[in-house]
Design an enzyme around this catalytic site. Sequence first.
Site, short mmCIF file in Angstrom:
data_model
loop_
_atom_site.label_atom_id
_atom_site.label_comp_id
_atom_site.label_asym_id
_atom_site.label_seq_id
_atom_site.Cartn_x
_atom_site.Cartn_y
_atom_site.Cartn_z
N VAL A 101 0.74 -1.05 -0.41
CA VAL A 101 -0.11 0.03 0.66
C VAL A 101 0.46 1.49 -0.14
O VAL A 101 1.56 1.91 0.58
CB VAL A 101 -0.85 0.02 1.52
CG1 VAL A 101 -1.79 0.76 1.59
CG2 VAL A 101 -1.98 -1.27 1.43
N SER A 102 0.63 2.02 -0.63
CA SER A 102 1.24 3.41 -1.03
C SER A 102 2.58 3.26 -1.04
O SER A 102 3.33 2.78 -2.05
CB SER A 102 0.67 4.14 0.27
OG SER A 102 1.55 5.64 0.19
N TRP A 103 3.74 4.21 -0.24
CA TRP A 103 4.93 3.28 0.41
C TRP A 103 5.20 1.71 0.25
O TRP A 103 6.08 1.72 -0.38
CB TRP A 103 5.51 4.81 1.78
CG TRP A 103 7.13 4.31 1.94
CD1 TRP A 103 7.29 4.80 1.26
CD2 TRP A 103 7.89 2.96 2.85
NE1 TRP A 103 9.26 4.34 3.00
CE2 TRP A 103 9.09 3.79 2.71
CE3 TRP A 103 6.89 1.83 3.35
CZ2 TRP A 103 9.67 2.27 3.64
CZ3 TRP A 103 7.63 1.27 3.48
CH2 TRP A 103 9.10 1.31 4.26
N GLY A 105 3.79 0.30 -1.50
CA GLY A 105 3.84 -0.91 -2.53
C GLY A 105 5.16 -0.59 -3.36
O GLY A 105 5.09 -1.93 -3.83
N THR A 127 0.04 3.09 -5.41
CA THR A 127 1.19 3.60 -5.67
C THR A 127 2.03 3.76 -6.78
O THR A 127 1.35 3.86 -7.46
CB THR A 127 1.78 1.57 -4.23
OG1 THR A 127 3.21 2.29 -4.11
CG2 THR A 127 2.10 0.88 -5.67
#
Length: 281
Positions: A101-103, A105, A127
């Site tokens: 998820v996000s970072w 990812g 991401t």
Amino acid sequence: MPQPFIFRTIDLDGQTLRTAVRPGKPHLTPLLIFNGIGANLELVFPFVQALDPDLEVIAFDVPGVGGSSTPNRPYRFPGLAKLTARMLDYLDYGQVNAVGVSWGGALAQQFAYDYPERCKKLILAATAAGAFMVPGKPKVLWLMASPRRYIQPSHVVRIAPMIYGGSFRRDAKLAAEHASKVRSAGKLGYYWQLFAGLGWTSIHWLHKIRQPTLVLAGDDDPLIPLINMRMLAWRIPNAQLHIIDDGHLFLITRAEAVAPIIMKFLEEERLRAVIHPRPAV
């Protein structure tokens, strides 16, 4: 009844990692979660609870976050991917599916690339490919660069609609609920996470990721504009893109809708090609 989590704090040569495992059934490959920047593992519990209860799930706090110790020196994504593989060895896991998820990812991409035999399928949520990405608005990125939102709950309540978008724009209670689950380990751990991504990019090796990949994107994501997710899906050979009607944290705010999409992807098995004999004349 939802399965309880089993919490363990493990020591890997002086680096302690806080882990949480929701036990599942052996017929399903376990799912490993790479969380977002500054986010302790409790923040993904609503998502985990929405998944099939037979699915075993592994979550952990990266160094400097939540209940994991903060290292004295900064780290990079390849080092974190190696630490993750060692954590899986310690917990006695072989192959897993991974969701980032996000970072997280970015870390999931690095893990899938560096340890392809350990990662069966890959899920990338909200991401991007790192340095070669289309950034969000400068004001949003400036707010994200500070750990203040994980240290002062009132601050995240104030800025959540701007940085997370989607449901956070429509429901003021979501930010307060989110802030109540935050467990900060201090500023230094957050800055180490920022350093890990500084100058990092996967754009030059995305085409070498061979795992079946599900790319999930929010259509109102101020941090990761949708074009970045389209780029990931285009560069990764065996990828599919699914767009969610929400913002950056759709994995949490739309857990009940996203979980079935993920479970369907995880349960799909590629069928062998069947060569039919030429009919007799």
